[in-house]
Design an enzyme around this catalytic site. Structure first.
Site, mmCIF file in Angstrom:
data_model
loop_
_atom_site.group_PDB
_atom_site.id
_atom_site.type_symbol
_atom_site.label_atom_id
_atom_site.label_comp_id
_atom_site.label_asym_id
_atom_site.label_seq_id
_atom_site.Cartn_x
_atom_site.Cartn_y
_atom_site.Cartn_z
ATOM 1 N N ARG A 1 2.561 -9.893 -0.414
ATOM 2 C CA ARG A 1 3.262 -8.987 -1.051
ATOM 3 C C ARG A 1 3.719 -7.828 -0.122
ATOM 4 O O ARG A 1 4.261 -6.754 -0.844
ATOM 5 C CB ARG A 1 2.153 -8.296 -2.248
ATOM 6 N N GLU B 1 -8.066 -11.516 -9.871
ATOM 7 C CA GLU B 1 -6.908 -11.565 -8.943
ATOM 8 C C GLU B 1 -6.541 -12.596 -8.120
ATOM 9 O O GLU B 1 -5.547 -12.527 -7.367
ATOM 10 C CB GLU B 1 -6.925 -10.053 -8.172
ATOM 11 N N ASN C 1 -1.237 -7.230 -8.674
ATOM 12 C CA ASN C 1 -0.721 -7.239 -7.502
ATOM 13 C C ASN C 1 -0.970 -8.630 -6.557
ATOM 14 O O ASN C 1 -0.240 -9.121 -6.200
ATOM 15 C CB ASN C 1 -0.960 -5.879 -6.695
ATOM 16 N N ASP C 2 -2.384 -8.484 -6.559
ATOM 17 C CA ASP C 2 -2.864 -9.931 -5.552
ATOM 18 C C ASP C 2 -2.756 -10.855 -6.838
ATOM 19 O O ASP C 2 -2.424 -12.230 -6.319
ATOM 20 C CB ASP C 2 -4.363 -9.450 -5.638
ATOM 21 N N CYS D 1 -4.928 -3.406 -14.014
ATOM 22 C CA CYS D 1 -4.941 -2.342 -13.459
ATOM 23 C C CYS D 1 -3.860 -2.383 -12.058
ATOM 24 O O CYS D 1 -3.667 -1.568 -11.221
ATOM 25 C CB CYS D 1 -6.098 -1.932 -12.712
ATOM 26 N N ARG E 1 -14.234 0.477 -6.985
ATOM 27 C CA ARG E 1 -14.244 -0.794 -6.600
ATOM 28 C C ARG E 1 -14.753 -1.024 -5.226
ATOM 29 O O ARG E 1 -14.615 -0.053 -4.199
ATOM 30 C CB ARG E 1 -12.623 -1.121 -6.303
ATOM 31 N N ARG F 1 -9.843 3.130 -5.770
ATOM 32 C CA ARG F 1 -9.777 2.061 -4.383
ATOM 33 C C ARG F 1 -10.570 2.637 -3.134
ATOM 34 O O ARG F 1 -9.909 3.568 -2.427
ATOM 35 C CB ARG F 1 -8.280 2.106 -3.955
ATOM 36 N N HIS G 1 0.930 -1.071 0.066
ATOM 37 C CA HIS G 1 0.082 -0.139 0.116
ATOM 38 C C HIS G 1 0.858 1.331 -0.139
ATOM 39 O O HIS G 1 0.472 2.276 -0.883
ATOM 40 C CB HIS G 1 -1.109 -0.289 1.318
HETATM 41 C C1 PEP Z 1 -4.333 -5.652 -7.505
HETATM 42 O O1 PEP Z 1 -4.456 -6.368 -6.760
HETATM 43 O O2 PEP Z 1 -3.572 -5.589 -8.413
HETATM 44 C C2 PEP Z 1 -5.168 -4.177 -7.418
HETATM 45 C C3 PEP Z 1 -5.152 -3.541 -8.543
HETATM 46 O O3 PEP Z 1 -5.595 -4.026 -6.245
HETATM 47 P P1 PEP Z 1 -4.991 -3.586 -4.612
HETATM 48 O O4 PEP Z 1 -3.477 -3.247 -5.230
HETATM 49 O O5 PEP Z 1 -5.543 -2.326 -4.286
HETATM 50 O O6 PEP Z 1 -5.002 -4.803 -4.267
HETATM 51 MG MG MG Z 2 -6.133 -6.269 -5.312
#
Ligand code: PEP
Ligand code: MG
Length: 597
Positions: free
Chosen positions: A469, A435, A458-459, A506, A338, A302, A195
């Site tokens: 992560r 994800e 990311n997830d 994204c 989201r 977000r 984050h």
């Molecule tokens: C992701 O998981 O790639 C995503 C875009 O959402 P966040 O980073 O908020 O989990």
């Molecule tokens: Mg995510």
């Protein structure tokens, strides 16, 4: 006093730049209310302490109301009137004072007890609108508690050279900070997609994360250098070090927000493939980047940020205003909101009992489905805002069609209720975040029942590779270019396209120029990224031929390991596009690479 020795701490530079500044330590943001007994002789002083807190809270709300009026107009700022009324309500303040006197309780405890009592009364009210006023009470109670603690909550204004140092930068802290003035971030934990990292890149300030035991070595006001290019921070820099950095930074530091967009709208590759370029946003400090860097609206909002300061009871009305505001910023291209992605990386600390395994716990859509009222309030706020704004909804971390069907039926029910109540609202398209591996494996089925996909890489990396992560201890295993991740992206994109729906990528992969090229090679034509990344990604995509990218991506899909993919990317990109990618823009050769050993 003796000058402390210079200390260097190694971490991971996740947002570029060098800053010389002063430490501002952030605590973990949690507030615990304790009960203690007040001596009879001190009761009057305790009541006085309470009434001063009420005055302070009143001043704050009035100031916020004025600010809101300026930003959103008088019509929208009236919700703060409810807070003023509560703080001026003599019955309420009288009850709290009586609690102090009768129970000989400290003011914090009295606020908690009376507030809880009132909240439980409100939660039983049948009328939706009135029941939601509960969030106003909660907000006012929180504000009183903070006022009593002597900490000023709203937007701590920072000195010009504040470097925020924390163990983990919690969203609650972010919500209270005036991030517009933060110069850099340094945290003990975190990785490239944590984050803090995403935020720092979003607002365009340097950050080094994963500094392990750094936080406890610091005091607010300490001199500090954050050097993300060397993956380190320097505490108590010596005069020599400072002089070197001042000379260096004068020559290379760009002013904040530099590199503004020359262009906006989609980008075309050399062979004419059009790529949509959207922005990811979370905190207001990122909003102006949407227009400045020429984004085509907001591809990922977000929304959890709204809860950071206020808890899950943020009212329908307040959320509606927030969604309308993001929609205004996004303009004609609209916003994809989201649904609250709580738990896991996002706001896990505030809303849940500690879980053994939060990333695999009651997070994202699971949290919403378990706490339906929270989801329903958000859905209503979005539908109402959609009456006059271009909004879409995306569901975070769905595992399969059953999660989606349950959400869609809630959305439909809320729309039906609004129709019955005669309230104006707009229909919204519903998309699924892809994800987690189960969603990838079921992508063909999911694609049949949603309007679009959003790939959260990311997830996707975290869950495909089973690597936390945010845990710097396993950062070496967080391999964005792992073939399994590329196959997951490939499969999800194909599922979307054969069902005839769009797919937006994204995650942070889209914000990284070399990775974005690979995404185009895998067939993506719609990216959403950190606003500050738009110019660089645009430049890279405008300089490539998508057929080359496709050929490279096809070879990468045939690789066995992440090292093999990275080698291909490094070599082929370096040869084809040396003018676009220097060594530092390409994956570094690793010690672990077997071909290297
Ligand atoms: C992701 O998981 O790639 C995503 C875009 O959402 P966040 O980073 O908020 O989990
Ligand atoms: Mg995510």
């Amino acid at each position: 006093m003796e000058q402390p020795h210079e200390l260097r701490f190694k971490g991971l530079g996740v947002s570029e730049g060098i800053v010389v500044g002063q430490v501002l330590r952030m605590h973990d943001g949690s507030r615990h209310v304790y009960h203690w007994r007040i001596n009879v002789a001190d009761l009057e002083a305790e009541r006085l302490r309470f009434s001063s807190a009420v005055q302070l809270a009143l001043q704050q709300v009035t100031a916020i109301k004025k600010q809101a009026e300026k930003r959103m107009g008088k019509d929208h700022a009236y919700i703060f009137d409810a807070h003023v009324l509560l703080l001026e309500d003599e019955k309420l303040t009288g009850d709290i004072e009586r609690q102090i006197t009768d129970q000989r309780a400290n003011a914090e405890w009295a606020v908690e007890v009376v507030g809880d009592r009132l909240l439980s009364l409100y939660s039983e009210i049948k009328d939706d609108y009135l029941r939601e006023r509960g969030s106003d009470i909660e907000d006012v109670m929180q504000r009183l508690l903070v006022a009593l603690s002597g900490v000023r909550p709203q937007h701590r204004s920072l000195s010009e050279d504040a470097v925020i140092v924390a163990q983990d930068l919690l969203p609650s802290a972010v919500a209270e900070l005036d991030l517009e003035h933060a110069r850099a971030l340094a945290t003990d934990t975190g990785g490239w997609t944590s984050h803090t990292a995403i935020l720092a890149r979003g607002i365009g300030i340097p950050a080094v994360v994963g500094l392990r035991d750094f936080y406890r070595s610091t005091r607010t006001g300490d001199k500090i250098i954050v050097d993300s290019t060397r993956n380190e921070v320097i505490l108590h820099p010596s005069a020599d070090t400072l002089a070197r950095y001042h000379a260096e930074s004068a020559s290379r530091m760009k002013p904040r927000g530099a590199g503004s967009a020359m262009v906006s709208g989609p980008v075309r590759t050399l062979d004419g493939v059009e790529v949509t370029m959207r922005a990811n946003v979370e905190v207001p400090a990122e909003f102006d980047g949407v227009e400045r860097f020429g984004a085509q609206g907001v591809g990922l909002y977000r929304s959890e940020f709204l809860l950071a300061r206020r808890g899950v009871a943020v009212s329908e009305q307040e959320q509606q205003l927030a969604y309308e505001e993001v929609a205004r910023i996004a303009g004609d291209d609209g916003v994809i909101i989201r649904l609250f992605d709580l738990g896991g990386e996002n706001l896990r600390e505030q809303f849940q009992e500690p879980e053994k395994n939060p990333a695999l716990g009651l997070r994202a859509i699971r949290f919403g489905l378990r706490n339906e009222e929270v989801m329903r309030t958000q859905v209503r706020a979005i539908l109402l805002a959609a009456a006059n704004a271009r909004l879409k909804v995306v569901l975070p971390m769905v595992a399969d069609v059953s999660d989606i069907k349950r959400c869609k039926s809630i959305i439909q029910q809320e729309a039906d209720n609004l129709t019955k109540a005669g309230r104006a609202f707009g229909e919204v398209s519903v998309g699924a975040m892809i994800e987690v591996p189960s969603a990838v494996l079921m992508a063909e089925n999911i694609a049949k029942i949603v309007d679009f996909f959003e790939l959260g890489t990311n997830d996707l990396v975290q869950y495909t590779l089973a690597v936390d992560r945010g845990n710097d201890g396993v950062a070496d295993w967080f391999r964005t270019l792992h073939p399994s991740v590329l196959h997951s992206i490939d499969r999800s994109l194909k599922a979307a396209f054969s069902a005839g729906i769009p797919a937006i990528v994204c995650g942070e992969m889209a914000s990284t120029p070399a990775y974005a090229v690979l995404l185009i090679g895998l067939g993506a034509t719609d990216l959403s990224m950190t606003p500050t990344a738009l110019p660089r990604v645009r430049l890279a995509l405008a300089g490539i031929d998508s057929r080359d990218a496709r050929a490279i991506a096809a070879d990468c899909l045939n690789c066995e390991t992440a090292d093999d993919v990275e080698n291909i990317v490094r070599e082929r990109f370096g040869k084809l596009w040396p003018h676009l990618f220097s060594a530092k823009d390409l994956p570094e050769r690793r010690q672990t690479d077997s071909k290297n050993n």
